[in-house]
Design a protein around this motif. Structure first.
Motif, PDB file in Angstrom:
ATOM      1  N   SER A  40       1.321  -0.616 -11.246  1.00 46.12           N
ATOM      2  CA  SER A  40       0.473  -0.053 -10.195  1.00 46.12           C
ATOM      3  C   SER A  40       0.008  -1.182  -9.286  1.00 46.12           C
ATOM      4  O   SER A  40       0.235  -2.352  -9.561  1.00 46.12           O
ATOM      5  CB  SER A  40      -0.735   0.650 -10.829  1.00 46.12           C
ATOM      6  OG  SER A  40      -1.670  -0.322 -11.250  1.00 46.12           O
ATOM      7  N   SER A  41      -0.604  -0.814  -8.202  1.00 53.46           N
ATOM      8  CA  SER A  41      -1.014  -1.845  -7.240  1.00 53.46           C
ATOM      9  C   SER A  41      -2.521  -1.913  -7.137  1.00 53.46           C
ATOM     10  O   SER A  41      -3.202  -0.887  -7.180  1.00 53.46           O
ATOM     11  CB  SER A  41      -0.471  -1.517  -5.852  1.00 53.46           C
ATOM     12  OG  SER A  41       0.915  -1.556  -5.869  1.00 53.46           O
ATOM     13  N   VAL A  95      -2.609   3.468  -7.417  1.00 50.78           N
ATOM     14  CA  VAL A  95      -3.279   2.427  -6.644  1.00 50.78           C
ATOM     15  C   VAL A  95      -4.737   2.291  -7.091  1.00 50.78           C
ATOM     16  O   VAL A  95      -5.391   3.285  -7.387  1.00 50.78           O
ATOM     17  CB  VAL A  95      -3.220   2.761  -5.135  1.00 50.78           C
ATOM     18  CG1 VAL A  95      -4.181   1.891  -4.333  1.00 50.78           C
ATOM     19  CG2 VAL A  95      -1.798   2.611  -4.618  1.00 50.78           C
ATOM     20  N   LEU A 117       0.806  -1.219   0.000  1.00 53.19           N
ATOM     21  CA  LEU A 117       0.000   0.000   0.000  1.00 53.19           C
ATOM     22  C   LEU A 117       0.846   1.280   0.000  1.00 53.19           C
ATOM     23  O   LEU A 117       0.532   2.244  -0.672  1.00 53.19           O
ATOM     24  CB  LEU A 117      -0.919  -0.024   1.226  1.00 53.19           C
ATOM     25  CG  LEU A 117      -1.863   1.155   1.432  1.00 53.19           C
ATOM     26  CD1 LEU A 117      -2.919   1.185   0.346  1.00 53.19           C
ATOM     27  CD2 LEU A 117      -2.535   1.074   2.795  1.00 53.19           C
TER      28      LEU A 117
END
Lengths: 641, 581
Positions: A459-460, A408, A402
């Motif tokens: 990206s996460s 995100v 995170l």
């Protein structure tokens, strides 16, 4: 006292960067090149090492000012001084706020010696230090990232063990040890090894000297000194039950732990030290992930234990400042103790002319850009205690990344997390080809799609596992004031879960059945508008531009049905779970609005689809090339990120 | 802990001062080993063993500070924080005025001993044509109310200045006040103003409470040497420290209080006397012969008597009275007398109340005079800095003057306070001092013409790379047309004796002392004789007392014809063993 704040001006990537610290442990997290080492280096320049032997000097490339010739200035603010410390530092402590400010100013003129270069100053007014002897009472111990702990523990010169032993023993013990050693050496003096050697040497010397003036040769051990004796000591360790072996054989991870333990031991006995900054770079470098958390707990505990009354002896407080790019460590300490580093791109200053040299012309169209470090102390984020606890618990369990990525996507569950990459790669970020392009255009389009996919991949996707995105949005969009946040782009994918008339009816019926009447029959709660709530948070953080809330009109599985032509693939995925239920599927999606129908069906029967399984199967089918169209709200979120 | 100096055995009274913990006030006669004892106390820290608090040793003279430094040479940590060794001004500036002023004003104060080393220190008055004045000649109240202090005007300028200002006093004090205000506003603080600031801080209950807490956690004890020299500001500070719970040890001799012009009134030190318990007085004189002790007893107000108990306690030598009619030939006679008694010329020091008397009686020629042009002042300062035999404090003062003249030539930066000045010049205080020293050593001023001196300074500044910083230096150092030094010191007489004012020799001692009692004039030392005669308590008498008590083995009273009868009468009356030379 503890280091509360550290400001770096014109130091490497830090043009004007302020980092705030926690009393006990602060973990500086960030990607490679985000400035972690620069902050640690600056702390090493600002405080003397506990050992008295500096390992870091100011270097020419520490000045990133692009020739603006501004001084490098490192200012540490120490707060929380005890009464005793306020008294000790009374000539230097700020009379108004009670803090101690130490500044090291480095002049960047080329022809200065190290000594001339550094100007130590005190106070907010940056005045000359009237009691410079106090400066060494705030010091540091530095643990480099790739340390040969074993060599440092064992090296004969300045061996850590012999260094530490002197703190740990009483004078009586030392004298006794030396007396015994002396006895031993005296006994050894009669050993043939000694006597034979002596006699042989003597025989030759005798031949040489007797004609002139006879000499006698003696051979004995030199005066015994504690450091010399203890230099021979070697730490040995092994797992319980095994014969202890040289520490080299026990794996570098443990050698590191032993090394750190020995440093802590030394800190605890350091004379006249008020505060020691324990600077640890990348403790994960040599440690097994499980040991990383153990180490951090240990350091934090030591920092806590080091707070004690200082009337009778120096405070000898320990404050741990560590850097990491391991989500593992970051997740373990919790957000309060984390400072995240981000990079801000800004215009580079125009170089000042040096000694009348011509100013290098700056092309008007290409302003020089440079990256500067911005530190986000997550303790300052406006989170309510339960919101913070929620995030910390989440991090602790998931060890998620995170805090490490700048783009995100927040999702509610495993289904979105599994489906999004497949949709992005095969349905959204694909070459847009109409068929009439030239080969070259075609190739270009392919490259563009590939690049877009590459970016998306970096990206996460964070699976929050609930619909409560608010704490995460607050954290990720928070800015200390200069517009730099943990993320550059944030998409939140949520379901509207509309409360349809049918649903209200069914709930009413349930309540009536339960026998509740009149007043007790609570009104149907106002449906939550998650999208509006999240957008309001973004607006309050002045970050509306970087948040995209993608809302499924109903819920993910239902809304996948909306684009025409998706039904067959979905049906296939459903049948994988329920091979015999084709009729049931058809029944559930019947009508003008199959998405709405499926939504109601899912509301009524939670077991209709196992969402995770379904998503996995669907993703598999998409990867296998079955034609599928991504619903627009998801495509939009993917493109945004 | 430092071991006691070799071969020194302390008397019971000295040991009491060294070892008894807690506050006390100890009266010490001259030569009582007071300095040794308090330095020993400073090192032993009675009552504070194992404590982390510091001890402050505060002195009004440099003698005690030098002694502590010598004694602690091998234990430099004793001189560092949390301890403090220094003057009371240094103490006030470091711990009280410095921090509070800095927090309030946003920059640290630029401390100066006197206004003599600030920009605009010498100015042409606008009140009366041709009147040159110096800010340092005035005393200023907290609000800047100015008073011209006659004594501060150098002797040779005094008569003309006093007559010039007589009818325009209001105008020149208003003008001085205006200048003082602009300096203090710019951030300059002299010792006097620092006391005013401190007094203001100490009556603010919040500030005072915080300061008291900090002092209590910094110092366990404050030792004050020569407490009799404290002025009202110092007294307030001592009371404040005592009220903070710090033990206050005061040592001194009220009869050595010779700084009346620092606004001390005996009543105030008297008031201090009640503050803490009185310790055993040190009345054993380890310095002087019995005859000298007797003169000292006679000069002291009251009837306490010192016991000679030092190495010269059995020397039968009398005190000599040398009758003279003027300074001519005095030095020769003193030298001859001392030689007869077995003392070399190097062992003699000539002391007097006035500095020019001491110089003339020592045979050292006419005084330097005070320079009026900037180049002359810079040359004088340079000469003092280069004089290896000069007193450290004189050289420090000369250095401050040298630096302030240099700063006046710094173009637009000249009026900035220290912090801004050094920042604007991109130079540290230490580098500035090092550079100024190098400049001073470039050329010996009086071996060159003013023109050559100026060129040497100018090229030196260029060599340091400072020419951009001090562009006005050539303009400042204007050379007069005739190219001659006006205040060149007379060629030193190789036979001249060492000399000093009594004030300048306080805290020191010499095997042979010639104390000058010159011709009767208005004010000054002859009043001392009459006060001595009638048993009055007066500063002029105390000056004689301090002067005479500097002598270890030989004291020569160099008495002018006009005072001779009075002096010998007193000596006979008080049973002093003396002989006419």
């Amino acid at each position: 006292m503890y280091l509360a704040e550290f400001t770096l001006k014109n130091f490497r990537s830090c043009r004007d960067t302020t980092v705030t610290f926690q009393r006990g442990l602060t973990l500086i997290v960030g990607e490679n090149n985000s400035g972690k080492s620069n902050i640690i280096d600056a702390l090493r320049l600002s405080t003397p090492p506990l050992s008295g032997r500096p390992t870091r000097y100011f270097e020419a490339d520490d000045d990133p000012s692009f020739g603006s010739r501004d001084d490098v200035e490192l200012t540490a603010r120490f707060a929380g001084l005890s009464h005793y410390q306020e008294g000790q530092y009374m000539a230097l402590v700020d009379a108004e706020d009670g803090c101690l400010y130490y500044t090291s100013r480095y002049r960047v003129e080329a022809d200065l010696s190290q000594r001339e270069r550094r100007v130590p100053l005190v106070g907010r007014a940056k005045a000359v230090d009237s009691e410079p002897e106090l400066r060494a009472r705030v010091n540091h111990v530095y643990l480099a990232p790739l340390r040969d702990a074993q060599r440092e523990l064992d090296s004969a010169r300045g061996s850590r063990l012999s260094h530490i032993i002197k703190y740990l023993i009483s004078d009586d013990d030392r004298d006794d040890f030396l007396a015994k050693a002396k006895d031993g050496f005296e006994k050894l003096a009669d050993h043939p090894v000694v006597t034979n050697t002596r006699n042989d040497i003597h025989r030759h010397v005798d031949n040489l000297t007797t004609p002139v003036r006879p000499q006698r040769v003696g051979l004995g051990f030199e005066l015994v000194r504690l450091e010399r004796l203890t230099r021979g000591l070697r730490l040995k360790m092994a797992e319980h039950g095994l014969e202890p072996a040289d520490i080299a054989d026990s794996g570098l991870g443990y050698a590191n732990l032993v090394f750190m333990a020995s440093v802590i031991l030394e800190l605890e006995h350091a004379p006249d030290s008020e505060l020691t900054l324990f600077l640890v770079e990348e403790p994960e470098a040599h440690l097994h992930p499980q040991l990383q958390a153990v180490l951090l707990d240990y350091l934090r505990e030591k920092a806590e234990q080091s707070t004690r009354p200082d009337d009778a002896e120096p405070a000898r407080r320990i404050q741990v400042i560590a850097t990491t790019h391991s989500p593992n460590l970051a997740s373990a300490v919790g957000t309060t103790n984390i400072v995240a580093l981000r990079t801000k791109r800004e215009l580079a200053p125009v170089p000042a002319p040096v000694n009348g040299a011509k100013v290098a012309s700056v092309k008007a169209n290409e302003p020089a850009m440079r990256a500067t470090t911005v530190a986000l102390a997550l303790a300052d984020v406006g989170l309510k205690p339960d919101e913070r606890r929620k995030i910390d618990q989440y991090l602790d369990v998931t060890r998620s990344e995170l805090l490490f990525t700048s783009r995100v996507t927040l999702v509610e569950g495993i289904a979105e997390a599994v489906l999004l990459p497949a949709l992005a790669k095969h349905c959204v970020l694909v070459p847009k080809l109409r068929g009439d392009e030239t080969e070259e255009q075609r190739e270009k389009e392919k490259q563009a799609a590939k690049a877009a996919w590459g970016r998306y991949r970096a990206s996460s996707i964070i699976n929050v596992g609930s619909v409560d995105f608010a704490p995460y949005v607050k954290l990720l969009l928070w800015s200390a004031g200069d517009g730099i946040r943990l993320v550059d782009r944030l998409a939140a994918i949520t379901d509207r879960d509309p409360v349809l008339p049918e649903i209200i009816e069914e709930r009413e019926a349930k309540r009536t059945k339960a026998g509740k009447d009149g007043a007790e029959r609570a009104k149907e709660p106002k449906p939550a508008d998650r999208k509006a709530d999240l957008e309001a948070i973004a607006a309050s953080l002045d970050a509306s531009g970087i948040l995209r809330v993608a809302e499924a009109p109903h819920t993910l599985e239902a809304d996948l049905l909306t684009p025409a032509g998706n039904e067959p693939v979905l049906r296939k995925a459903y049948l994988k779970q329920h091979p015999l239920s084709e009729a049931k599927w058809e029944e559930k999606i019947e009508g003008d609005d199959p998405a709405r129908a499926l939504y109601l069906a899912l509301y009524r029967d939670e077991k209709l689809i196992s969402k995770g399984e379904f998503a996995h199967d669907l993703a598999g089918l998409i990867k296998d090339g079955y034609p599928f169209i991504c619903p627009e709200y998801l495509a939009d979120a993917i493109r945004f990120v | 802990m430092a071991p006691p100096p070799n071969g020194l055995i302390y008397s019971p009274d000295q040991l009491a001062l060294i070892e008894k913990p807690g506050s006390r006030m100890v009266r010490a006669c001259p030569g009582a080993g007071k300095t040794q004892s308090i330095v020993e106390r400073f090192i032993r820290r009675p009552g504070l063993e194992g404590d982390r608090l510091g001890v402050a040793l505060i002195s009004f003279t440099n003698a005690a500070i030098t002694a502590v430094h010598e004694r602690c040479q091998d234990y430099p940590q004793l001189l560092r924080a949390p301890n403090f060794v220094g003057t009371i001004d240094g103490f006030i500036n470091r711990y009280i005025v410095g921090p509070i002023y800095t927090a309030r004003r946003g920059h640290p104060p630029s401390f100066r001993d006197t206004w003599e080393t600030t920009p605009g220190r010498v100015y042409t008055s606008t009140v009366k044509a041709g009147l040159r004045l110096r800010l340092a000649w005035f005393s200023f109240a907290a609000d800047g109310e100015a008073t011209l202090v006659r004594r501060r005007i150098p002797g040779e300028l005094r008569p003309q200045t006093m007559s010039a200002v007589k009818d325009v006093m209001d105008g020149i004090t208003a003008e001085a006040r205006y200048k003082w205000r602009s300096l203090t506003r710019a951030g300059f603080v002299d010792c006097e103003y620092a006391r005013h600031l401190m007094t203001g801080y100490l009556v603010d209950p919040v500030l005072a409470g915080r300061l008291q807490r900090r002092f209590a956690h910094r110092f366990g004890e404050v030792i004050i040497d020569e407490f009799q020299d404290s002025n009202d500001g110092d007294v307030a500070l001592i009371r404040f420290l005592e009220a903070s719970g710090i033990s206050v040890v005061m040592v001194g001799d009220v009869d050595q209080e010779i700084y009346g012009f620092r606004q001390t009134a005996p009543g105030e030190t008297g008031a201090l006397a009640g503050l803490v318990e009185a310790g055993e007085p040190l009345d054993g004189n380890y310095r002087s012969t019995p005859a000298i002790c007797k003169v000292v007893d006679s000069l002291r107000y009251g009837d306490s008597a010192d016991t000679p108990c030092g190495p010269y306690k059995d020397e039968p030598r009398p005190v000599y009275v040398l009758k003279i009619t003027g300074p001519a030939g005095a030095a020769k006679k003193i030298t001859a007398l001392a030689a007869r008694e077995g003392f070399a010329a190097e062992q003699i020091v000539v002391l007097s109340h006035g500095g020019s008397d001491a110089r003339r009686y020592a045979g050292a020629g006419k005084p330097l005079g005070s320079a009026t042009t900037t180049i002359e002042r810079l040359a004088q300062a340079t000469a003092i800095i280069r004089d290896g035999n000069g007193k450290p404090q004189d050289r420090a003062r000369a250095m401050a003057l040298f630096e302030s003249i240099l700063r006046e030539s710094a173009g637009g930066f000249a009026d900035l306070h220290d912090n801004d000045f050094f920042e604007a010049c991109r130079i540290t205080q230490r580098q500035f001092r090092a550079g100024a020293l190098r400049l001073a050593w470039r050329v010996s001023p009086y071996e060159a013409t003013p023109q050559e001196f100026r060129d040497a300074i100018k090229s030196g500044i260029a060599e340091l790379g400072w020419d951009k910083r001090f562009p006005d230096i050539a303009k400042k150092l204007r050379v007069t047309k005739d190219q001659k030094w006006k205040h060149i010191p007379a060629a030193g007489n190789p036979d001249a004796l060492a000399y000093s004012t009594v004030h300048g020799y306080k805290g020191l001692q010499s095997p042979a002392v010639a104390l000058v009692i010159p011709k009767a004039r208005d004010g000054g030392i002859q009043e001392g004789v009459s006060n001595w005669d009638c048993g009055a308590r007066h500063e002029t008498r105390r000056v004689l007392y301090v002067g005479a008590s500097r002598a270890e083995q030989l004291l020569v009273l160099v008495v002018h014809d006009s005072q001779h009868a009075a002096v010998t009468t007193i000596l006979t009356r008080d049973g002093v063993l003396y002989e006419e030379a």
